[in-house]
Design an enzyme around this catalytic site. Structure first.
Site, PDB file in Angstrom:
ATOM      1  N   TYR A   9       2.492  10.368   0.254  1.00 23.56           N
ATOM      2  CA  TYR A   9       3.673   9.915   0.974  1.00 23.56           C
ATOM      3  C   TYR A   9       4.940  10.408   0.279  1.00 23.56           C
ATOM      4  O   TYR A   9       5.418   9.816  -0.694  1.00 23.56           O
ATOM      5  CB  TYR A   9       3.706   8.392   1.080  1.00 23.56           C
ATOM      6  CG  TYR A   9       2.505   7.771   1.773  1.00 23.56           C
ATOM      7  CD1 TYR A   9       1.682   8.512   2.613  1.00 23.56           C
ATOM      8  CD2 TYR A   9       2.195   6.436   1.569  1.00 23.56           C
ATOM      9  CE1 TYR A   9       0.590   7.937   3.241  1.00 23.56           C
ATOM     10  CE2 TYR A   9       1.110   5.842   2.200  1.00 23.56           C
ATOM     11  CZ  TYR A   9       0.309   6.599   3.029  1.00 23.56           C
ATOM     12  OH  TYR A   9      -0.778   6.019   3.644  1.00 23.56           O
ATOM     13  N   LYS A  32      -3.889   5.724  -3.456  1.00 26.49           N
ATOM     14  CA  LYS A  32      -4.978   6.571  -2.969  1.00 26.49           C
ATOM     15  C   LYS A  32      -5.269   7.713  -3.935  1.00 26.49           C
ATOM     16  O   LYS A  32      -4.422   8.096  -4.744  1.00 26.49           O
ATOM     17  CB  LYS A  32      -4.638   7.096  -1.575  1.00 26.49           C
ATOM     18  CG  LYS A  32      -4.361   5.926  -0.602  1.00 26.49           C
ATOM     19  CD  LYS A  32      -3.987   6.350   0.772  1.00 26.49           C
ATOM     20  CE  LYS A  32      -3.708   5.133   1.629  1.00 26.49           C
ATOM     21  NZ  LYS A  32      -2.440   4.463   1.265  1.00 26.49           N
ATOM     22  N   ASP A  89       0.826  -1.200   0.000  1.00 28.54           N
ATOM     23  CA  ASP A  89       0.000   0.000   0.000  1.00 28.54           C
ATOM     24  C   ASP A  89       0.865   1.256   0.000  1.00 28.54           C
ATOM     25  O   ASP A  89       1.815   1.370   0.779  1.00 28.54           O
ATOM     26  CB  ASP A  89      -0.905   0.031   1.233  1.00 28.54           C
ATOM     27  CG  ASP A  89      -1.685   1.345   1.318  1.00 28.54           C
ATOM     28  OD1 ASP A  89      -2.607   1.528   0.511  1.00 28.54           O
ATOM     29  OD2 ASP A  89      -1.327   2.198   2.164  1.00 28.54           O
TER      30      ASP A  89
END
Length: 325
Positions: A52, A78, A47
């Protein structure tokens, strides 16, 4: 029985926030070695997110995973933040560095599709299996949460459902730190899986109250992020990304004492407890060093005596009906 939706493999996955230089910088060699250690340990769920390190984690994931057989692993990322080119990196806490982008929050339909396409460009792995709507919750959006949720419901949620029907993704859900948005999404839309950070652990059982029963009724799944509650259950001092309060430390210390009495590593108990609930598909602790990756894999396999779990319940450190291994 409700039909079971697509879910990532478990019991252990790899959480990619640390490889976005969360809290500390990670050099490229260490990031690559950590992902390779995960693969060698049998982990097949990964993930990441554009947030990030402003794309840094996705780039690192792609560099390693594009060399692996694509059908042998599940990948999630995401939507909700587009990355816009910038002349200097935008440093967004808790990340200490990042690539040359700034983040643009956007929960619209067009942004959701573009975000998936952009992530595929960064990672070059052919497809994304799960797309989570990122940080659609009051802790990140404050007073703007209700408006943002409505935008996402009418925009990103519907577009992700179309993308699932088109076969561009296999599942979608929310990636959040609170249970309420997940409950609301289940009531107002058709998500498959939620990445819930910190709300199902030895120290926080709020997921049990409403969300987990609702997921069970709908055939939806949970991926547990933050099983150590930002480090407190692993011997650290942080809970939910900040210094833990005295009550939280006291609860951890009481659990640690019970663990010591039974010869149990509390970190192993933290991981295995999260994985024991029937709606939990995978647990994804973050790791930024290959040794920690291998340690997590070993902890998930450690033998824990039933007497330990019974003692936690007898001392009211866990509720009597909490599922345990």
């Amino acid at each position: 029985m409700p039909s079971q939706r697509f879910a990532p493999p478990g019991p252990l996955g790899f959480g990619g926030a640390p490889l976005g230089d969360m809290f500390d910088r990670v050099d490229e060699a260490t990031a690559e070695a950590s992902l390779e250690a995960a693969w060698e340990s049998g982990i097949r769920y990964y993930d990441t997110a554009p947030h990030y390190g402003a794309g840094l984690s996705e780039h690192r994931f792609g560099a390693v995973l594009r060399e692996k057989p694509r059908d042998d692993y599940v990948l999630s990322t995401k939507v909700g933040r587009l990355l816009v080119p910038s002349v200097e990196p935008e440093i967004g806490e808790p990340f200490v560095s990042g690539l040359m982008f700034r983040r643009q929050v956007d929960y619209s339909a067009a942004a959701a599709r573009r975000s998936v396409e952009d992530s595929l460009q960064r990672m070059a792995v052919g497809r994304i299996d799960i797309a989570y709507v990122h940080d659609l919750a009051p802790d990140h959006l404050g007073d703007g949460y209700d408006e943002a949720f409505r935008t996402a419901r009418d925009g990103a949620f519907r577009e992700l459902t179309r993308m699932r029907e088109e076969g561009l993704i296999r599942a979608w859900g929310l990636g959040v730190n609170l249970t309420e948005p997940c409950v609301r999404a289940l009531k107002e839309s058709d998500p498959d899986v939620f990445l819930l950070a910190g709300r199902y652990s030895l120290l926080d059982l709020s997921g049990l109250e409403e969300l987990f029963p609702l997921c069970a009724g709908r055939g939806a799944h949970i991926v547990v992020g933050g099983p150590y509650n930002s480090g407190l259950l692993a011997g650290g001092r942080n809970f939910d990304y900040q210094e833990a309060g005295p009550e939280q430390v006291a609860a951890r210390d009481r659990m640690a004492a019970v663990a010591a009495e039974h010869g149990v590593d509390l970190k192993a108990a933290a991981l295995q407890f999260c994985a024991a609930h029937p709606v939990v598909a995978s647990v994804i602790p973050g790791a930024k060093h290959p040794d920690r990756v291998r340690q997590n894999a070993a902890l998930m396999k450690q033998e824990i005596p039933a007497a330990f779990w019974a003692a936690l319940k007898e001392q009211a450190l866990l509720p009597p009906d909490a599922p345990t291994p």
